[in-house]
Write a protein that holds these residues in place. Structure first.
Motif, PDB file in Angstrom:
ATOM      1  N   ALA A 109       0.802  -1.375  -0.040  1.00 46.16           N
ATOM      2  CA  ALA A 109       0.197  -0.066  -0.115  1.00 46.16           C
ATOM      3  C   ALA A 109       0.827   1.222   0.103  1.00 46.16           C
ATOM      4  CB  ALA A 109      -0.756  -0.145   1.256  1.00 46.16           C
ATOM      5  N   LEU A 110       2.109   1.209   0.291  1.00 42.75           N
ATOM      6  CA  LEU A 110       2.918   2.319   0.351  1.00 42.75           C
ATOM      7  C   LEU A 110       3.482   2.728  -1.067  1.00 42.75           C
ATOM      8  CD1 LEU A 110       5.353   1.215   3.484  1.00 42.75           C
ATOM      9  CD2 LEU A 110       3.060   2.744   3.334  1.00 42.75           C
ATOM     10  N   SER A 111       3.707   3.929  -1.232  1.00 46.75           N
ATOM     11  CA  SER A 111       4.403   4.249  -2.607  1.00 46.75           C
ATOM     12  C   SER A 111       5.741   3.689  -2.393  1.00 46.75           C
ATOM     13  CB  SER A 111       4.237   5.579  -2.375  1.00 46.75           C
ATOM     14  OG  SER A 111       5.256   6.435  -1.524  1.00 46.75           O
ATOM     15  N   LEU A 112       6.214   4.004  -3.752  1.00 42.47           N
ATOM     16  CA  LEU A 112       7.732   3.586  -4.151  1.00 42.47           C
ATOM     17  C   LEU A 112       8.820   4.064  -3.303  1.00 42.47           C
ATOM     18  CD1 LEU A 112       9.424   1.669  -5.743  1.00 42.47           C
ATOM     19  CD2 LEU A 112       9.522   3.625  -7.396  1.00 42.47           C
ATOM     20  N   PRO A 113       8.831   5.440  -3.096  1.00 41.03           N
ATOM     21  CA  PRO A 113       9.614   6.093  -2.191  1.00 41.03           C
ATOM     22  C   PRO A 113       9.653   5.563  -0.777  1.00 41.03           C
ATOM     23  CG  PRO A 113       8.603   7.922  -3.517  1.00 41.03           C
ATOM     24  CD  PRO A 113       8.000   6.592  -3.792  1.00 41.03           C
ATOM     25  N   PHE A 114       8.508   5.391  -0.222  1.00 34.68           N
ATOM     26  CA  PHE A 114       8.450   4.843   1.162  1.00 34.68           C
ATOM     27  C   PHE A 114       8.788   3.343   1.179  1.00 34.68           C
ATOM     28  CE2 PHE A 114       5.561   8.495   1.577  1.00 34.68           C
ATOM     29  CZ  PHE A 114       5.838   9.058   2.834  1.00 34.68           C
ATOM     30  N   ARG A 115       8.623   2.716   0.153  1.00 37.03           N
ATOM     31  CA  ARG A 115       9.150   1.381   0.073  1.00 37.03           C
ATOM     32  C   ARG A 115      10.651   1.256   0.087  1.00 37.03           C
ATOM     33  NH1 ARG A 115       5.444  -1.833  -4.465  1.00 37.03           N
ATOM     34  NH2 ARG A 115       3.409  -1.113  -3.590  1.00 37.03           N
TER      35      ARG A 115
END
Length: 272
Positions: free
Chosen positions: A69-75
């Motif tokens: 559910a997280l965006s790519l930067p947060f991943r």
């Protein structure tokens, strides 16, 4: 044709007609009791051309949970943080293993790095199994000099840091291990890495002195030494050592009596 015959013909025509005035279908009895047919309602707008009223709408997609559910930067940030924790844990366990393992080529070559990481916070010892347990009480005390909030200087009396730690443990169901041992171990490390005249013995001496001063500074600040807004500039530490007499049944002779002895260190700059 008479008027009666004309009325009878009209009655027969009405009896043979379907509701709404339409002619009855062939072979259908005029007096059928079947209910009238209800036309099928049109499909609701936006639901397509269903095959009937029982057609269900399309199910909503399942909600995305977890890391997906997280965006790519947060991943990427989460992956980097996890990698850093794993690397730090592996490094700590490696240094701890080299510290407690028998002397070998790697531990001898990396002795300085291992000691700098282990001492003083992660030191390992075998005093739990010592044949001669500690037979003296050591109380670490400290005093401070500094500036009040208005710029005037002050000098505090001696604070018994060990007594304050002990008082905080009374009534605790699960007492803090660090509160019981950090200050005592800091003094033990200092005493074992310094000569009687205060001269440091190797690199551990400088590390232990800075560690002891930092602990004393933090404890005095928590105790409110100097009052609100005071700034501690210098710290002095001493230890009061009181021998514990042996029990009567042991047969041992008391060593130096039961009088307390003091070991007072020189003033040092406050460390935070």
């Amino acid at each position: 044709m008479s008027a009666d015959d004309s009325k009878a013909g009209e009655g027969e025509a009405l009896d043979g007609a379907a509701p709404g005035g339409a002619p009855a279908a062939a072979g259908q009895a005029a007096d059928s009791t079947d209910p009238p047919h209800t036309p099928t309602p049109d499909a609701a707008p936006g639901l397509g051309t269903g095959s009937g009223p029982d057609t269900a709408p399309a199910a909503d997609p399942a909600p995305v949970a977890g890391l997906a559910a997280l965006s790519l930067p947060f991943r990427l940030v989460g992956a980097l943080a996890l990698a850093a924790v794993l690397v730090l844990t592996g490094l700590h366990l490696s240094f701890l293993f080299l510290h407690v393992a028998p002397a070998n080529t790697v531990s001898k070559r990396q002795a300085k790095a291992v000691d700098a990481w282990i001492y003083p916070e992660f030191e390992q010892n075998w005093k739990l199994f010592a044949p001669n347990p500690i037979q003296q009480n050591t109380a670490v005390q400290a005093r401070a000099a500094g500036l009040h909030a208005d710029g005037t200087s002050f000098l505090t009396g001696w604070y018994d840091l060990s007594a304050r730690d002990g008082a905080a443990l009374h009534g605790e169901l699960l007492p803090s291990h660090s509160r019981q041992n950090v200050l005592r171990r800091a003094w033990d490390l200092y005493a074992s890495s310094h000569a009687d005249d205060g001269r440091p013995l190797g690199a551990r001496g400088d590390l232990s002195a800075a560690y002891l001063t930092r602990l004393a500074t933090q404890r005095l600040e928590r105790a409110g030494a100097g009052g609100a807004g005071a700034e501690l500039t210098r710290i002095r530490v001493r230890a009061r050592v009181t021998p514990v007499p042996p029990p009567p049944w042991s047969g041992e002779k008391p060593g130096t009596g039961t009088r307390a002895e003091y070991r007072t260190l020189d003033w040092s700059e406050a460390h935070r």
